[in-house]
Design a protein around this motif. Structure first.
Motif, short mmCIF file in Angstrom:
data_model
loop_
_atom_site.label_atom_id
_atom_site.label_comp_id
_atom_site.label_asym_id
_atom_site.label_seq_id
_atom_site.Cartn_x
_atom_site.Cartn_y
_atom_site.Cartn_z
N PHE A 55 1.95 -13.58 -8.49
CA PHE A 55 0.77 -14.08 -9.52
C PHE A 55 0.22 -15.45 -9.13
O PHE A 55 0.92 -16.30 -9.05
N HIS A 56 -1.02 -15.33 -8.69
CA HIS A 56 -1.90 -16.77 -8.30
C HIS A 56 -2.51 -16.91 -9.54
O HIS A 56 -3.57 -16.43 -9.76
N ILE A 57 -2.06 -18.08 -10.22
CA ILE A 57 -2.53 -18.41 -11.55
C ILE A 57 -3.53 -19.55 -11.12
O ILE A 57 -3.06 -20.86 -11.04
N GLU A 58 -4.68 -19.33 -11.10
CA GLU A 58 -5.94 -20.23 -10.77
C GLU A 58 -6.79 -21.04 -11.92
O GLU A 58 -6.27 -20.59 -13.21
N GLU A 59 -7.19 -21.97 -11.76
CA GLU A 59 -8.29 -22.68 -12.59
C GLU A 59 -7.40 -23.43 -13.70
O GLU A 59 -7.55 -23.68 -14.93
N LEU A 60 -6.02 -23.90 -13.34
CA LEU A 60 -5.22 -24.72 -14.17
C LEU A 60 -5.77 -26.17 -13.86
O LEU A 60 -6.65 -26.48 -13.04
N THR A 61 -5.16 -26.98 -14.81
CA THR A 61 -5.61 -28.52 -14.74
C THR A 61 -4.40 -29.33 -14.73
O THR A 61 -3.39 -28.85 -14.82
N GLU A 72 0.91 -1.20 -0.02
CA GLU A 72 0.09 0.10 -0.07
C GLU A 72 0.88 1.38 0.09
O GLU A 72 2.02 1.17 0.45
N GLU A 73 0.42 2.49 -0.22
CA GLU A 73 1.27 3.65 -0.36
C GLU A 73 1.85 3.91 0.95
O GLU A 73 1.22 3.75 1.97
N GLY A 74 3.08 4.03 0.85
CA GLY A 74 3.71 4.36 2.27
C GLY A 74 4.27 2.91 2.77
O GLY A 74 4.88 3.23 3.82
N THR A 75 4.19 1.76 2.21
CA THR A 75 4.54 0.43 2.93
C THR A 75 5.19 -0.25 1.87
O THR A 75 5.35 -0.14 0.81
N ASN A 76 5.96 -1.20 2.57
CA ASN A 76 6.39 -2.20 1.52
C ASN A 76 5.71 -3.25 1.40
O ASN A 76 4.41 -3.41 1.89
N GLY A 77 6.13 -4.54 0.86
CA GLY A 77 5.11 -5.52 0.72
C GLY A 77 5.17 -6.14 -1.05
O GLY A 77 6.06 -5.50 -1.56
N PHE A 78 4.06 -6.65 -1.43
CA PHE A 78 3.90 -7.05 -2.65
C PHE A 78 2.97 -6.53 -3.47
O PHE A 78 1.94 -6.34 -3.19
N TYR A 79 3.09 -6.78 -4.78
CA TYR A 79 2.09 -6.39 -5.98
C TYR A 79 1.46 -7.85 -6.11
O TYR A 79 2.15 -8.62 -6.47
N ILE A 80 0.18 -8.03 -5.89
CA ILE A 80 -0.71 -9.33 -6.01
C ILE A 80 -1.59 -9.49 -6.86
O ILE A 80 -2.40 -8.53 -6.79
N ALA A 81 -1.57 -10.39 -7.77
CA ALA A 81 -2.73 -10.28 -8.77
C ALA A 81 -2.91 -11.96 -8.96
O ALA A 81 -2.04 -12.95 -8.83
N ALA A 82 -4.45 -12.11 -8.94
CA ALA A 82 -5.06 -13.64 -9.39
C ALA A 82 -5.48 -13.52 -10.72
O ALA A 82 -6.16 -12.69 -10.98
N LEU A 83 -5.03 -14.59 -11.41
CA LEU A 83 -5.36 -14.76 -12.76
C LEU A 83 -5.94 -16.21 -13.10
O LEU A 83 -5.49 -17.11 -12.29
N LYS A 84 -6.55 -16.14 -14.24
CA LYS A 84 -7.07 -17.43 -14.80
C LYS A 84 -5.94 -18.27 -15.65
O LYS A 84 -5.46 -17.26 -16.49
N GLY A 85 -5.72 -19.46 -15.42
CA GLY A 85 -4.42 -19.88 -16.23
C GLY A 85 -4.72 -20.19 -17.60
O GLY A 85 -3.88 -20.70 -18.32
N TRP A 86 -5.96 -19.91 -18.07
CA TRP A 86 -6.25 -20.29 -19.51
C TRP A 86 -6.65 -19.03 -20.31
O TRP A 86 -6.79 -18.91 -21.57
N ASP A 87 -6.53 -17.90 -19.48
CA ASP A 87 -6.75 -16.53 -20.25
C ASP A 87 -5.56 -16.13 -20.55
O ASP A 87 -5.08 -15.14 -19.94
#
Length: 542
Positions: free
Chosen positions: A287-293, A248-263
């Protein structure tokens, strides 16, 4: 799609579109190539040609998208389902994949581990034959893959930390062959179930504190072997569980994104944004890549039909990333059915050709060895006629093996020598010793660095005491030693608990942070695993 309406002049628009289309179709080919490799590899294991197999099927589209942003100088700290990524970045191919599956010890066929590791384990050479560092900024680097789940995480922190140090420490800017001003990103891949390991959480916390260019890809197919992710992860989602790590603004940490693994397109766009952020600002990314098989289940050790419902299996068929990517290509008129069918057939034929070539290259020297061993056994008969039947049987059994191993040859010759006892010929004894010697060279070599810079070749320097010599406390001797090291070797970095500000609880580093700077000597939290991981990763970077 925005890329089809970019606002360029018409000619540039057409050129851009054609380049984009070619890139998409190439990615589809690589994805199909990898899938066919997985399918054929499983058959090779189940027919006995290989002992075990674990594959990256179901994750192909996500990995070709990742590969678009992997640049020379970057590092991969991954795991055993990354074959598509390695194919896509040009650092491996199906021929090498099958050679490793068969455990071919020939480094020309299997350059990564010479047949010693299980399949889909990669590495890259970071030193030259003379022991000096290679030009790492021109290499697409891989830290040697390990089978233990989450073992890639601790060193990934060190690999990423090196970029931060190369950018921030003036003394390190002279090493242009090791870093391009810290622009290198560490790509770290991990299966969703393995995020339950302590290694993962400690590494994530360390990277969030340090703010290093570490990009973590979590491949989430919903299971850890047979155990669903609801039993693995709080809230059943690693991206939700990690919400508190988000920057968040003024903090450390990660950029986090969840995505569909077929998109495909969404992943390309978001990967571009996140990886650029890591490269430019050293913000770590997840990057959390979801809906993989898993079209073939976890591995060749079992079948996923044992624990997945028919509804789940049908769901996986419908969301198979290759099925979804093909439909997207057709929907957007990037190719027609006939073109995609040609691509699929080319991939299938090329993989089969690679498999046949790898098997022939692996078996030919073994069959030649078997022929020679059989002749050696039969040559014992004239001097051991009382054992003629047994010796002929040993020779016949050896020759009858459809897929001989080096072990088969050693066992057969040894059995014949035992049978003959004192009447064994010198030729047979020498041949057996030569087999042992060759096997040692193949399997017992290169366990440690044996080049000119090997630590095993450092000559000891005996201490010299002069009279009268001053009497010093132990910590003073240690302090003077490290002072000398930091003064004479700009590559040396020191970090640990209580090491920086107070100079170590025993004062071995007293005053050294002030003298050499907090970028070279600094404190770290109680994260012993990632302290070791940082040391390993930094060492790999030079």
């Amino acid at each position: 799609m925005d890329i089809l309406n970019s606002g360029f002049a018409e000619q540039n628009e057409m050129l851009s579109f054609e380049k984009f289309k070619d890139g998409v179709l190439h990615d589809y080919y690589i994805a199909c190539l990898s899938r066919e490799t997985s399918l054929l590899s499983r058959k090779e294991v189940l027919t006995g040609k290989a002992k075990f197999g674990i594959f990256g099927d179901g994750k192909e589209v996500a990995q070709v998208a990742v590969a678009k942003f992997f640049q020379p100088g970057d590092w991969r700290s991954g795991y055993y389902r990354d074959q598509t990524m390695m194919f896509a970045i040009g650092e491996s191919n199906p021929n090498q994949y099958f050679a490793q599956l068969y455990a071919d010890p020939n480094p020309q066929h299997e350059p990564f581990s010479h047949g010693r590791q299980m399949n889909c384990h990669y590495t890259s050479a970071n030193t030259l034959p003379n022991g000096e560092w290679a030009n790492l900024v021109e290499i697409k680097n891989t830290g040697t893959d390990m089978s233990s789940t989450a073992s890639q995480m601790p060193r990934a922190v060190g690999l990423a930390l090196a970029s931060k140090l190369f950018r921030d420490v003036d003394e390190l800017k002279q090493f242009k062959h090791l870093s391009d001003n810290g622009n290198e990103v560490c790509f770290c891949t991990i299966g969703d179930a393995s995020t339950s390991e302590g290694h993962f959480w400690e590494a994530v916390n360390a990277a969030g504190v340090l703010q290093v260019p570490l990009v973590i890809f979590v491949w989430d197919d919903g299971y850890g072997i047979s155990v669903p992710r609801e039993y693995q992860t709080t809230k059943g989602s690693i991206s939700k569980a990690l919400k508190g790590f988000e920057k968040e603004e003024g903090t450390n940490g990660f950029y986090i994104a969840a995505l569909k693994g077929w998109d495909y397109m969404s992943m390309v766009e978001v990967f571009n944004e996140g990886i650029s952020l890591a490269r430019e600002t050293h913000t770590p990314v997840i990057f959390h890549i979801e809906e993989l098989t898993q079209p073939q289940g976890h591995s060749t050790s079992g079948s996923h039909e044992r624990y997945k419902t028919s509804d789940r299996l049908q769901w996986e068929k419908e969301r198979d990333c290759l099925v979804k990517m093909k439909a997207w290509i057709l929907e957007n008129a990037l190719a027609d059915e006939a073109t995609l069918r040609r691509i699929e057939n080319d991939a299938r034929n090329n993989v089969k050709e690679a498999k046949d070539k790898a098997w022939k290259e692996y078996q030919t020297p073994l069959k030649e060895l078997t022929q020679k061993s059989s002749e050696i056994v039969e040559a014992l008969i004239p001097d051991n006629l009382e054992h003629e039947d047994e010796l002929r049987k040993i020779s016949k059994d050896l020759r009858s093996l459809r897929e001989p191993l080096r072990k088969s040859n050693l066992q057969s010759v040894y059995k014949a020598l035992l049978l003959c006892g004192d009447k064994a010929t010198n030729e047979a004894l020498d041949y057996y010793k030569e087999l042992q010697k060759d096997s040692a060279a193949i399997y017992n070599s290169l366990l440690y660095d044996d080049g000119p810079k090997s630590a095993l070749k450092v000559e000891a320097i005996a201490p010299i005491f002069k009279e009268p010599s001053p009497s010093l406390n132990g910590y003073q001797i240690i302090n003077r030693y490290f002072d000398s090291v930091f003064q004479n070797n700009p590559k040396v970095i020191a970090f640990g608990e209580d090491l920086g500000q107070i100079g170590d609880v025993n004062q071995g580093f007293a005053g050294l942070q002030k003298k050499y700077g907090s970028d070279r000597i600094f404190d770290t939290g109680i994260r012993e695993l990632t302290i070791m991981g940082k040391g390993i990763g930094l060492a790999l970077r030079g």
